[in-house]
Design an enzyme around this catalytic site. Structure first.
Site, mmCIF file in Angstrom:
data_model
loop_
_atom_site.group_PDB
_atom_site.id
_atom_site.type_symbol
_atom_site.label_atom_id
_atom_site.label_comp_id
_atom_site.label_asym_id
_atom_site.label_seq_id
_atom_site.Cartn_x
_atom_site.Cartn_y
_atom_site.Cartn_z
ATOM 1 C CB CYS A 132 -0.938 -0.011 1.213
ATOM 2 S SG CYS A 132 -2.001 1.439 1.269
ATOM 3 C CB CYS A 135 -0.670 2.614 4.006
ATOM 4 S SG CYS A 135 -2.114 1.914 3.252
ATOM 5 C CG ASP A 136 3.091 1.198 4.439
ATOM 6 O OD1 ASP A 136 2.629 1.699 5.475
ATOM 7 O OD2 ASP A 136 2.891 0.014 4.112
#
Ligand code: NAP
Length: 307
Positions: A132, A135-136
């Protein structure tokens, strides 16, 4: 045999949000989760895009969601669902431990990013391996990273990651990309991106975190190392939609089809989260689906005189 108003299959953000809404609406609610409440967020070290939390670990967010649903009365059991079928006005849900009846079911069993299945992938999950970018990505500021895959997701996310990383290698197993032309153009014009064609990852290596990849060129058979601190794997997603395959309409990718109420093609069966096709597979999308499914399921139960 236990009877509930509603059974929710899957205890990720979609399922736990649906459980919270159902339990607050005083529905007798059961969540069946095969491993541990949280779903995919359990694989995420830090989450910075869940409104209300500047930064929270995936585990803590999962625990908070679980406690929140329980506080309003949701019953959560760790049992894997094996079969679901309809009997007159009831849905019958079977697990290895028991059989449960309910007036309606919400399928929120998610799915999994397709894994590369190479040595190091499991070990470094959350320590340099991610599925992701949204997200990261921010954790890889000014670093050199790789993205694997040649579809829309890999190409789009490789471009997105150039916002943070100083260099992004896109590693693809063939010499042509499957992604849309416009996405390809954006990728190839980006000076921070270098495409490594005809190449697969043999191994992911490092000490505590990812340090390098061992690559193999599938045309020449030559192996070579590539120093990176992160790898984003985008080679497809596999929804857990098989449970009711015989009765439910799926799209061509295997996702469950729903209408705007999250109702599937089967009466009284709703679906929420990554088990449906989503442009973005984010916690907030899953929560939104869970909310809609819960409200629609309650209306269905009332309309049918089941509550
Ligand atoms: P996808 O289109 O199925 O592409 C998967 C990619 O991964 C392909 O390039 C495939 O290579 C590669 N791959 C598969 N297994 C592999 C393996 N074991 N090792 C190495 N490479 C492997 O999946 P996606 O990119 O996740 O997209 C899924 C759907 O979402 C698509 O319909 C897409 O259009 C849509 N989507 C759209 C957007 C957008 O419109 N902005 C963004 C994201 C996703 P090959 O090409 O060689 O098969």
């Amino acid at each position: 045999m236990e009877r509930y108003d509603i059974i929710i299959v899957g205890g990720g953000p979609a399922g736990l949000t649906a459980a919270l809404y159902c339990a607050r609406a005083k529905l007798n609610t059961l969540v069946l989760e095969k491993k541990m409440p949280g779903g995919q967020i359990l694989n995420t070290e830090r989450i910075e895009n869940c409104p209300g939390f500047d930064s929270i670990s995936g585990l803590e967010l999962a625990q908070r969601m679980e406690q929140h649903a329980r506080r309003f009365g949701a019953n959560i059991k760790l049992e894997e669902v094996k079969e679901i079928h309809s009997e007159r006005n009831a849905k019958v849900v079977k697990t290895a431990k028991g059989t449960y009846h309910a007036g309606a079911v919400i399928l929120a069993a998610g799915g999994e990013p397709r894994w590369l299945n190479v040595p190091g992938e499991k070990e470094f999950l959350g320590k340099g391996i991610s599925y992701c970018a949204l997200c990261d990505g921010p954790f890889f500021a000014e670093q050199t990273i790789a993205v694997v895959g040649g579809g829309d997701a890999a190409v789009q996310e490789a471009v997105y990651l150039t916002k943070f990383a100083q260099k992004v290698y896109l590693i693809h197993r063939r010499h042509s990309l499957r992604a849309k032309k416009e996405l390809q153009e954006e990728l190839l014009e980006n000076a921070k991106v270098e495409v490594i064609w005809d190449t697969i990852i043999k191994r992911i290596e490092g000490k505590e975190t990812v340090e390098r990849l061992l690559l193999r060129n599938v045309k020449t058979g030559k192996n070579s190392p590539l120093e990176v601190s992160g790898v984003f794997i985008y080679i497809g997603f596999v929804p857990n939609s098989k449970l009711l395959n015989k009765n439910l309409e799926l799209d061509e990718r295997g996702y469950i089809k729903t209408d705007f109420k999250m109702l599937t093609s089967a009466e009284g069966v709703f679906a929420a989260g990554d088990i449906r096709f989503q442009l973005a597979k984010q916690i907030t999308n899953a929560m939104s689906d869970g909310t809609t499914a819960a409200i629609a399921a309650e209306a269905y139960l009332k309309e049918k005189g089941l509550i």
